[in-house]
Design a protein around this motif. Sequence first.
Motif, PDB file in Angstrom:
ATOM      1  N   ALA A  53       0.816  -1.224   0.000  1.00 47.66           N
ATOM      2  CA  ALA A  53       0.000   0.000   0.000  1.00 47.66           C
ATOM      3  C   ALA A  53       0.842   1.262   0.000  1.00 47.66           C
ATOM      4  O   ALA A  53       0.523   2.221  -0.711  1.00 47.66           O
ATOM      5  CB  ALA A  53      -0.948   0.005   1.199  1.00 47.66           C
ATOM      6  N   ASP A  54       1.909   1.310   0.802  1.00 45.27           N
ATOM      7  CA  ASP A  54       2.706   2.550   0.822  1.00 45.27           C
ATOM      8  C   ASP A  54       4.084   2.387   1.487  1.00 45.27           C
ATOM      9  O   ASP A  54       4.640   3.373   1.973  1.00 45.27           O
ATOM     10  CB  ASP A  54       1.934   3.703   1.471  1.00 45.27           C
ATOM     11  N   LEU A  55       4.613   1.168   1.500  1.00 46.14           N
ATOM     12  CA  LEU A  55       5.933   0.843   2.060  1.00 46.14           C
ATOM     13  C   LEU A  55       5.988   1.006   3.575  1.00 46.14           C
ATOM     14  O   LEU A  55       6.199   0.053   4.302  1.00 46.14           O
ATOM     15  CB  LEU A  55       7.065   1.670   1.423  1.00 46.14           C
ATOM     16  N   HIS A  56       5.799   2.226   4.055  1.00 52.89           N
ATOM     17  CA  HIS A  56       5.753   2.433   5.505  1.00 52.89           C
ATOM     18  C   HIS A  56       5.156   3.801   5.788  1.00 52.89           C
ATOM     19  O   HIS A  56       5.064   4.641   4.892  1.00 52.89           O
ATOM     20  CB  HIS A  56       7.143   2.291   6.133  1.00 52.89           C
ATOM     21  N   SER A  57       4.776   4.012   7.059  1.00 56.44           N
ATOM     22  CA  SER A  57       4.206   5.305   7.440  1.00 56.44           C
ATOM     23  C   SER A  57       5.323   6.308   7.701  1.00 56.44           C
ATOM     24  O   SER A  57       6.467   5.936   7.961  1.00 56.44           O
ATOM     25  CB  SER A  57       3.332   5.152   8.683  1.00 56.44           C
ATOM     26  N   ASN A  58       4.957   7.574   7.625  1.00 59.23           N
ATOM     27  CA  ASN A  58       5.867   8.699   7.858  1.00 59.23           C
ATOM     28  C   ASN A  58       6.797   8.420   9.041  1.00 59.23           C
ATOM     29  O   ASN A  58       6.361   8.351  10.188  1.00 59.23           O
ATOM     30  CB  ASN A  58       4.997   9.924   8.129  1.00 59.23           C
ATOM     31  N   PHE A  59       8.079   8.256   8.746  1.00 56.41           N
ATOM     32  CA  PHE A  59       9.012   7.820   9.774  1.00 56.41           C
ATOM     33  C   PHE A  59       9.419   8.981  10.680  1.00 56.41           C
ATOM     34  O   PHE A  59       9.599   8.821  11.897  1.00 56.41           O
ATOM     35  CB  PHE A  59      10.240   7.189   9.111  1.00 56.41           C
ATOM     36  N   PHE A  60       9.571  10.140  10.095  1.00 53.06           N
ATOM     37  CA  PHE A  60       9.895  11.374  10.824  1.00 53.06           C
ATOM     38  C   PHE A  60       8.902  11.563  11.978  1.00 53.06           C
ATOM     39  O   PHE A  60       9.282  11.723  13.150  1.00 53.06           O
ATOM     40  CB  PHE A  60       9.833  12.523   9.809  1.00 53.06           C
ATOM     41  N   CYS A  61       7.628  11.485  11.672  1.00 55.50           N
ATOM     42  CA  CYS A  61       6.607  11.701  12.707  1.00 55.50           C
ATOM     43  C   CYS A  61       6.544  10.545  13.704  1.00 55.50           C
ATOM     44  O   CYS A  61       6.178  10.750  14.865  1.00 55.50           O
ATOM     45  CB  CYS A  61       5.241  11.948  12.071  1.00 55.50           C
TER      46      CYS A  61
END
Lengths: 392, 392
Positions: free
Chosen positions: B263-271
């Motif tokens: 779906a999108d590799l992974h969620s926003n890592f910074f946040c």
Amino acid sequence: MSYRFADRMYKAPESFIEELFRVSGEPGVISFAGGLPDGSLIDVDGIARVTREVLDEEGQCALQYSTTDGYLPLREFIAERYRQRLGLPATASEIQIVNGSQQCLDLVAKIFLDPGDVVGVERPGYLGAIEAFSMYGPEFHAVPLEEDGPDLDAFEAMVTEKAPKFFYGIPNSQNPSGLTYSQEKRRAVAGILEDSGTVFYEDDAFGELFFDGQPRLPVKKYLPDGALISGSFSKIVAPGMRIGWIYAPAPILKQFNVAKQAADLHSNFFCQMILHRYLTRTDLDAHVRRVSAIYGERCRLMCDLLDDRFPAGVTHTTPQGGMFMLVTLPEGVSSMDVFYAGVKEGVAVLPGVPFYANGGGENTIRLNFSNADEASIKEGMERLARVIRAFL
Amino acid sequence: MSYRFADRMYKAPESFIEELFRVSGEPGVISFAGGLPDGSLIDVDGIARVTREVLDEEGQCALQYSTTDGYLPLREFIAERYRQRLGLPATASEIQIVNGSQQCLDLVAKIFLDPGDVVGVERPGYLGAIEAFSMYGPEFHAVPLEEDGPDLDAFEAMVTEKAPKFFYGIPNSQNPSGLTYSQEKRRAVAGILEDSGTVFYEDDAFGELFFDGQPRLPVKKYLPDGALISGSFSKIVAPGMRIGWIYAPAPILKQFNVAKQAADLHSNFFCQMILHRYLTRTDLDAHVRRVSAIYGERCRLMCDLLDDRFPAGVTHTTPQGGMFMLVTLPEGVSSMDVFYAGVKEGVAVLPGVPFYANGGGENTIRLNFSNADEASIKEGMERLARVIRAFL
């Protein structure tokens, strides 16, 4: 308890990539297997500066819910860049923000594909796309990629005989091959697709990273209503924010918006605001030129080493940009064998097999040149040459 | 060009919500229609402080690609909180990060649902879930929600006769009704589902927001292998980061990970890194107590006004937490009429109809009490009382 999963989960191609990445991450291994941009080229200070501003001046808004289509000023920036850089008549209303261009793969498949529908892909083609599309049960039809783009006879035959819902391609510095379509082939592809009912899905993750700094005109230039483009800030600003976009005709965007809202309401709004400020305060062109120049040097070094230090019968593509090249091993040498022997010798490569939707590519490997410095490339390629020589 | 979209797009329920929100946003309108937490309660300064630290100390890592499952220290924090707060034996390996709990709706449906599969939902049920699940072509089976949870006879009949892949519920301060399952009903629901093959999908967006500050034990407590929980930082820290999680048994999580990666590799890592630092530096319990207390006052005010100033025949739920309550209008009064008349009088409500998967609810409205201050609630409810009175 036994769980009853959907059929699509049993059909999903077994992913051995994760295992490969795990192995490649072992200490002492120089890895050309991954797909990371060079983290040391991320402008952390510049991003930190605008992040402080966003939180100081608009923090409450940045941290609140927002709209599905994305932050309007960011969409306007993207549209303006298409107008300036490529002469495309883009407007913000044709742009929506997504979680990196990987999310486009999922959502475009979701809005177009019923089980059994045909999807056209390049051969070799981008693995992440094949995996995302697979979830919707399509039949893949692969068109061979030549030095200058798709084999046009095979492309035309696919369109007329298979009527795919869409054809997915990466015309600029493709992943995994590093190949770039010629302008002639772009026009020809657009001509074949005109009025065909098959959409051209133009993944443009690497279009800003041509080593010569010259943009190439996208297929969408010749096929305004029949093409959509996905773009990403992952390679030109920072991947960790997961911000990309889709640029598509209004009827496609309307459906896309419905799917995006159901998928996750909207993308990280805080990072959309950070990115917009960063892009308007930074000389993006200069930053991109610098990154491209460095990747270009690394690519040339790798190509030179392949030409000079590798046994006869090892061939490679010669990328004009991007982050990857494809190496073909002498007939009969297995890339999986090379992978496992390589890890023992302290060098990791990515076997090409999963990039071939309907099988093949057993003697190909993908090399990433963006995330290793000159010394690592020299040492890693020496190791790789030794490994391959041992199989001959 | 005519585009050939997937069948699912033609079956998607026509969403009139967007039009309603557009109308409710007009100047001078006091809106109880939306679903926002109060932005002024977001700890912008605290988040700004840790954001600076993340960028100063780990900027390059925070802005690079990361793994699909999410930032391990954040997953450990979440697991630890389940252990401390609810006595659940959670470990980080059972937690994955997603883009807000809305993404769980999409991905859980994706891994479980084939077209025609039955999904159990509450009646009324959360609209965002119904929309997300609809994309996978299920048949909805709705179980009436009573004051203390699902109608158990109807629930049991659904499980034995329809064998749904999963039942989706919000046991804590449900959206739209504000109702909370009793502990007895939680145990009963778990008992019925035990060894049934039907998974309990426990959406826990509001479990931290009980006005009395007391946690309720989740259904998963009584059904460890047969339940998954989705959680979210949107209501307790900040929605703009789009960070939520799933807490699920390993076999479910394995499939979920495949779907998330596609779906999108992974969620926003910074946040994810910002959130982790924020959570370990802040007294989250104190923050959540403060937010819950304020929402509790607003909720009580709204309930009192409904009791004192509205015509007989208008009834309402009495939430123990969360952000919403459901009002039932006298028989024959249409919530759509009330909506349009309300906007003219300067007050917006959300008609309940879209929360009823298979029709019904025409005389119900959802009121949001989290995002309006005391003065606005008083004035808005006066206006609403006038509007309803005019229909009698």
